[in-house]
Design a protein around this motif. Sequence first.
Motif, mmCIF file in Angstrom:
data_model
loop_
_atom_site.group_PDB
_atom_site.id
_atom_site.type_symbol
_atom_site.label_atom_id
_atom_site.label_comp_id
_atom_site.label_asym_id
_atom_site.label_seq_id
_atom_site.Cartn_x
_atom_site.Cartn_y
_atom_site.Cartn_z
ATOM 1 N N LYS A 30 15.247 13.539 41.976
ATOM 2 C CA LYS A 30 14.644 14.033 40.476
ATOM 3 C C LYS A 30 14.355 12.547 40.036
ATOM 4 O O LYS A 30 13.225 12.303 39.297
ATOM 5 C CB LYS A 30 15.659 14.627 39.693
ATOM 6 C CG LYS A 30 15.201 14.958 38.101
ATOM 7 C CD LYS A 30 16.331 15.767 37.556
ATOM 8 C CE LYS A 30 16.186 15.831 36.262
ATOM 9 N NZ LYS A 30 17.225 16.495 35.447
ATOM 10 N N ARG A 33 10.590 11.164 40.667
ATOM 11 C CA ARG A 33 9.623 11.522 39.541
ATOM 12 C C ARG A 33 9.368 10.736 38.315
ATOM 13 O O ARG A 33 8.451 10.869 37.790
ATOM 14 C CB ARG A 33 9.905 13.134 39.382
ATOM 15 C CG ARG A 33 10.296 13.935 40.425
ATOM 16 C CD ARG A 33 9.033 14.269 41.546
ATOM 17 N NE ARG A 33 9.194 15.388 42.127
ATOM 18 C CZ ARG A 33 9.087 15.315 43.325
ATOM 19 N NH1 ARG A 33 8.791 14.190 44.047
ATOM 20 N NH2 ARG A 33 9.049 16.484 44.186
ATOM 21 N N LYS A 34 10.624 9.774 38.042
ATOM 22 C CA LYS A 34 10.488 8.988 36.950
ATOM 23 C C LYS A 34 9.798 7.686 37.118
ATOM 24 O O LYS A 34 10.036 6.853 36.309
ATOM 25 C CB LYS A 34 11.783 9.056 36.473
ATOM 26 C CG LYS A 34 12.251 10.491 35.978
ATOM 27 C CD LYS A 34 13.498 10.456 35.364
ATOM 28 C CE LYS A 34 14.307 11.709 34.909
ATOM 29 N NZ LYS A 34 13.793 12.281 33.742
ATOM 30 N N GLU A 39 2.573 12.618 41.163
ATOM 31 C CA GLU A 39 3.432 13.964 41.769
ATOM 32 C C GLU A 39 2.542 14.342 43.108
ATOM 33 O O GLU A 39 3.201 14.491 44.255
ATOM 34 C CB GLU A 39 3.296 15.018 40.890
ATOM 35 C CG GLU A 39 4.038 16.289 41.658
ATOM 36 C CD GLU A 39 5.815 15.883 41.710
ATOM 37 O OE1 GLU A 39 6.375 16.737 42.410
ATOM 38 O OE2 GLU A 39 6.050 15.161 40.950
ATOM 39 N N GLU A 43 4.502 13.959 46.926
ATOM 40 C CA GLU A 43 4.295 15.236 47.636
ATOM 41 C C GLU A 43 3.615 14.873 49.038
ATOM 42 O O GLU A 43 4.132 15.389 50.338
ATOM 43 C CB GLU A 43 3.316 16.551 47.134
ATOM 44 C CG GLU A 43 4.136 17.052 45.833
ATOM 45 C CD GLU A 43 5.334 17.593 46.157
ATOM 46 O OE1 GLU A 43 5.779 17.944 47.224
ATOM 47 O OE2 GLU A 43 6.060 18.253 45.006
#
Length: 157
Positions: A30, A33-34, A39, A43
């Motif tokens: 998580k 993602r910051k 994104e 991926e």
Amino acid sequence: MQELHALQARMNNPAVVIPEAMPAILNVLKATRKGGVPESTLELVHLRASQINGCGVCVDGGVKSAKKAGETDERLHAVAAWREAPYFTDAERAALALTEAATRLADTSDPVPDAIWDEAADHYDEKQLAALVLMVGVTNLFNRLNATTRQIAGAGW
């Protein structure tokens, strides 16, 4: 000739067997993602490392996750041959090269050459580089857990 194994996991995923492990791993995931990395790039990084490591669970899940994030079939089909495909930006190429080097640490005496790092640093700031390195690390952790215990793609946990 290598013996084929029945599609059966050796055990439950270790990160599920030890209940405190999965939330901790997911918190690191998580946090990636910051870091300010798109994104779609995260991926692609996840998918490429998983392809290298032969992790069916992560390749299967990575493709599904990338498609949910808006990734195209054309790009997903080309990730394994990204150097020869015209579909990736220079920044994505730098992230994929860093992913390959950081995943294949034992393949060379200079695991992550300065040229690869410097190219990535030309496209990403320190926080973004941290996110990329963390994504590669977490992906490699998941790949090793899944491959070692022969987790089955699509079976869930």
